[in-house]
Design a protein around this motif. Structure first.
Motif, PDB file in Angstrom:
ATOM      1  N   LEU A  78      11.007   9.609 -29.030  1.00 21.61           N
ATOM      2  CA  LEU A  78      10.893  10.494 -27.874  1.00 21.61           C
ATOM      3  C   LEU A  78       9.863   9.933 -26.908  1.00 21.61           C
ATOM      4  O   LEU A  78       8.891   9.301 -27.311  1.00 21.61           O
ATOM      5  N   PRO A  79      10.058  10.171 -25.608  1.00 17.47           N
ATOM      6  CA  PRO A  79       9.105   9.644 -24.621  1.00 17.47           C
ATOM      7  C   PRO A  79       7.761  10.369 -24.683  1.00 17.47           C
ATOM      8  O   PRO A  79       7.678  11.509 -25.128  1.00 17.47           O
ATOM      9  N   LYS A  80       6.730   9.681 -24.248  1.00 15.59           N
ATOM     10  CA  LYS A  80       5.411  10.290 -24.146  1.00 15.59           C
ATOM     11  C   LYS A  80       5.368  11.208 -22.919  1.00 15.59           C
ATOM     12  O   LYS A  80       6.066  10.987 -21.931  1.00 15.59           O
ATOM     13  N   PRO A  81       4.541  12.277 -22.947  1.00 11.84           N
ATOM     14  CA  PRO A  81       4.454  13.173 -21.789  1.00 11.84           C
ATOM     15  C   PRO A  81       4.142  12.445 -20.483  1.00 11.84           C
ATOM     16  O   PRO A  81       4.661  12.821 -19.418  1.00 11.84           O
ATOM     17  N   ALA A  82       3.332  11.380 -20.547  1.00 10.52           N
ATOM     18  CA  ALA A  82       2.953  10.666 -19.324  1.00 10.52           C
ATOM     19  C   ALA A  82       4.154  10.012 -18.650  1.00 10.52           C
ATOM     20  O   ALA A  82       4.139   9.789 -17.429  1.00 10.52           O
ATOM     21  N   SER A  83       5.196   9.714 -19.411  1.00  9.45           N
ATOM     22  CA  SER A  83       6.373   9.065 -18.835  1.00  9.45           C
ATOM     23  C   SER A  83       7.404  10.075 -18.315  1.00  9.45           C
ATOM     24  O   SER A  83       8.448   9.681 -17.824  1.00  9.45           O
ATOM     25  N   ILE A  84       7.093  11.356 -18.431  1.00 13.47           N
ATOM     26  CA  ILE A  84       8.013  12.412 -17.981  1.00 13.47           C
ATOM     27  C   ILE A  84       7.474  13.030 -16.689  1.00 13.47           C
ATOM     28  O   ILE A  84       6.387  13.621 -16.677  1.00 13.47           O
ATOM     29  N   LYS A  85       8.235  12.900 -15.628  1.00  8.44           N
ATOM     30  CA  LYS A  85       7.852  13.506 -14.347  1.00  8.44           C
ATOM     31  C   LYS A  85       8.504  14.883 -14.247  1.00  8.44           C
ATOM     32  O   LYS A  85       9.722  15.021 -14.360  1.00  8.44           O
ATOM     33  N   VAL A  86       7.671  15.911 -14.048  1.00  6.89           N
ATOM     34  CA  VAL A  86       8.139  17.295 -14.055  1.00  6.89           C
ATOM     35  C   VAL A  86       7.922  17.925 -12.685  1.00  6.89           C
ATOM     36  O   VAL A  86       6.810  17.917 -12.144  1.00  6.89           O
ATOM     37  N   ASN A  87       8.990  18.480 -12.126  1.00  5.91           N
ATOM     38  CA  ASN A  87       8.896  19.315 -10.931  1.00  5.91           C
ATOM     39  C   ASN A  87       8.837  20.767 -11.397  1.00  5.91           C
ATOM     40  O   ASN A  87       9.697  21.208 -12.169  1.00  5.91           O
ATOM     41  N   VAL A  88       7.839  21.508 -10.969  1.00  4.24           N
ATOM     42  CA  VAL A  88       7.641  22.878 -11.434  1.00  4.24           C
ATOM     43  C   VAL A  88       7.979  23.848 -10.312  1.00  4.24           C
ATOM     44  O   VAL A  88       7.407  23.775  -9.210  1.00  4.24           O
ATOM     45  N   TYR A  89       8.906  24.772 -10.603  1.00  2.00           N
ATOM     46  CA  TYR A  89       9.360  25.739  -9.600  1.00  2.00           C
ATOM     47  C   TYR A  89       9.227  27.155 -10.146  1.00  2.00           C
ATOM     48  O   TYR A  89       9.465  27.408 -11.331  1.00  2.00           O
ATOM     49  N   ASN A  90       8.869  28.069  -9.251  1.00  2.00           N
ATOM     50  CA  ASN A  90       8.664  29.463  -9.614  1.00  2.00           C
ATOM     51  C   ASN A  90       9.877  30.287  -9.174  1.00  2.00           C
ATOM     52  O   ASN A  90      10.171  30.380  -7.980  1.00  2.00           O
ATOM     53  N   ALA A  91      10.587  30.894 -10.155  1.00  2.00           N
ATOM     54  CA  ALA A  91      11.740  31.732  -9.827  1.00  2.00           C
ATOM     55  C   ALA A  91      11.411  33.213  -9.998  1.00  2.00           C
ATOM     56  O   ALA A  91      12.317  34.049 -10.030  1.00  2.00           O
ATOM     57  N   THR A  92      10.108  33.552 -10.108  1.00  2.00           N
ATOM     58  CA  THR A  92       9.691  34.943 -10.280  1.00  2.00           C
ATOM     59  C   THR A  92       9.038  35.470  -8.997  1.00  2.00           C
ATOM     60  O   THR A  92       8.906  34.753  -8.005  1.00  2.00           O
ATOM     61  N   THR A  93       8.641  36.732  -9.050  1.00  2.00           N
ATOM     62  CA  THR A  93       7.952  37.344  -7.898  1.00  2.00           C
ATOM     63  C   THR A  93       6.439  37.153  -7.975  1.00  2.00           C
ATOM     64  O   THR A  93       5.718  37.588  -7.077  1.00  2.00           O
ATOM     65  N   ARG A  94       5.949  36.499  -9.005  1.00  2.00           N
ATOM     66  CA  ARG A  94       4.501  36.286  -9.150  1.00  2.00           C
ATOM     67  C   ARG A  94       4.072  35.057  -8.354  1.00  2.00           C
ATOM     68  O   ARG A  94       4.572  33.955  -8.581  1.00  2.00           O
ATOM     69  N   SER A  95       3.173  35.234  -7.481  1.00  2.00           N
ATOM     70  CA  SER A  95       2.724  34.124  -6.641  1.00  2.00           C
ATOM     71  C   SER A  95       1.751  33.227  -7.403  1.00  2.00           C
ATOM     72  O   SER A  95       0.991  33.696  -8.247  1.00  2.00           O
ATOM     73  N   GLY A  96       1.804  31.938  -7.111  1.00  2.00           N
ATOM     74  CA  GLY A  96       0.886  30.984  -7.715  1.00  2.00           C
ATOM     75  C   GLY A  96       1.255  30.579  -9.142  1.00  2.00           C
ATOM     76  O   GLY A  96       0.525  29.789  -9.763  1.00  2.00           O
ATOM     77  N   LEU A  97       2.384  31.062  -9.650  1.00  2.00           N
ATOM     78  CA  LEU A  97       2.745  30.770 -11.035  1.00  2.00           C
ATOM     79  C   LEU A  97       3.076  29.295 -11.229  1.00  2.00           C
ATOM     80  O   LEU A  97       2.658  28.681 -12.210  1.00  2.00           O
ATOM     81  N   ALA A  98       3.806  28.711 -10.311  1.00  2.00           N
ATOM     82  CA  ALA A  98       4.188  27.303 -10.434  1.00  2.00           C
ATOM     83  C   ALA A  98       2.963  26.397 -10.389  1.00  2.00           C
ATOM     84  O   ALA A  98       2.873  25.415 -11.148  1.00  2.00           O
ATOM     85  N   LYS A  99       2.002  26.736  -9.517  1.00  2.00           N
ATOM     86  CA  LYS A  99       0.795  25.922  -9.397  1.00  2.00           C
ATOM     87  C   LYS A  99      -0.018  25.940 -10.686  1.00  2.00           C
ATOM     88  O   LYS A  99      -0.488  24.890 -11.165  1.00  2.00           O
ATOM     89  N   ASP A 100      -0.171  27.134 -11.293  1.00  2.00           N
ATOM     90  CA  ASP A 100      -0.937  27.250 -12.534  1.00  2.00           C
ATOM     91  C   ASP A 100      -0.224  26.513 -13.682  1.00  2.00           C
ATOM     92  O   ASP A 100      -0.868  25.847 -14.496  1.00  2.00           O
ATOM     93  N   ALA A 101       1.094  26.657 -13.723  1.00  2.00           N
ATOM     94  CA  ALA A 101       1.849  25.996 -14.791  1.00  2.00           C
ATOM     95  C   ALA A 101       1.775  24.484 -14.648  1.00  2.00           C
ATOM     96  O   ALA A 101       1.643  23.757 -15.644  1.00  2.00           O
ATOM     97  N   ALA A 102       1.848  23.994 -13.411  1.00  2.00           N
ATOM     98  CA  ALA A 102       1.768  22.550 -13.188  1.00  2.00           C
ATOM     99  C   ALA A 102       0.410  22.003 -13.608  1.00  2.00           C
ATOM    100  O   ALA A 102       0.315  20.913 -14.200  1.00  2.00           O
ATOM    101  N   ALA A 103      -0.652  22.767 -13.321  1.00  2.00           N
ATOM    102  CA  ALA A 103      -2.002  22.328 -13.705  1.00  2.00           C
ATOM    103  C   ALA A 103      -2.123  22.238 -15.231  1.00  2.00           C
ATOM    104  O   ALA A 103      -2.740  21.300 -15.764  1.00  2.00           O
TER     105      ALA A 103
END
Length: 200
Positions: A78-103
């Protein structure tokens, strides 16, 4: 005796019955058969009480059955996390969720791409914890590693040519799995599969 009762010649009348040889032969055969049956019955009783010759049966089974190789099937790479590029998107009504998850994912070694709100196709339409979206090749690579961070995420593929993966956070998302849980889940996926046992 004299007179007309005098015995002449050298032949004398037999005073006992002739021996019947056939009867003697039959008696001998019967005795041998009886002894043979008695011996066979004794052996059967010995087998019943001792369980028979298990070593011989095991040897026959071992000879007929192919020997299984002790080596296990190769582990899944399996690939290492560093080799996986992730785009994080928020599909909920909670603001700032994608930013916190990406961090949080960045702390765990993943490479972060775009961060923002989900597209109209997924906005407020993800009832579960999340959706992993990527190319078909991601199912055996990036999805298991990223999915170990988020229990219950649904995997979907599209026609993209790039290796990056989208993480679309859903309504039931509360938090990622703990780092220890995620590490254990990935380790379980990379363990060698045991070699199949012979069918005989």
């Amino acid at each position: 005796m004299g007179g007309k009762y005098r015995i002449t010649g050298d032949a004398y009348p037999r005073m006992r019955r002739p021996r019947n040889r056939r009867r003697l032969v039959l008696a001998g055969v019967g005795a041998v058969a009886a002894l043979g049956l008695a011996g066979w019955g004794t052996l059967q009783l010995i087998d019943v009480f001792t369980g028979g010759d298990k070593s011989a049966a095991a040897a026959d089974h071992k000879r007929d059955c192919p020997t299984a190789k002790p080596s296990a099937a190769p582990a899944k790479a399996l690939p290492k996390p560093a080799s996986i590029k992730v785009n994080v998107y928020n599909a909920t009504t909670r603001s700032g969720l994608a930013k916190d998850a990406a961090a949080e994912l960045k702390k765990r070694g993943f490479t972060i791409g775009e961060v923002g709100n989900a597209s109209k196709e997924y906005d407020k339409k993800v009832p579960g914890t999340g959706v992993l979206l990527g190319a078909p090749a991601a199912k055996n690579g990036s999805f298991p590693v990223l999915g170990a961070q988020l229990t219950g995420a649904v995997e979907k593929t599209d026609t993209r040519k790039t290796a990056e993966v989208d993480l679309i956070l859903g309504a039931k998302f509360k938090a990622f799995s703990t780092p220890q849980q995620a590490t254990a889940a990935v380790a379980a996926l990379t363990k060698p599969a045991p070699a199949p046992s012979p069918s005989c």
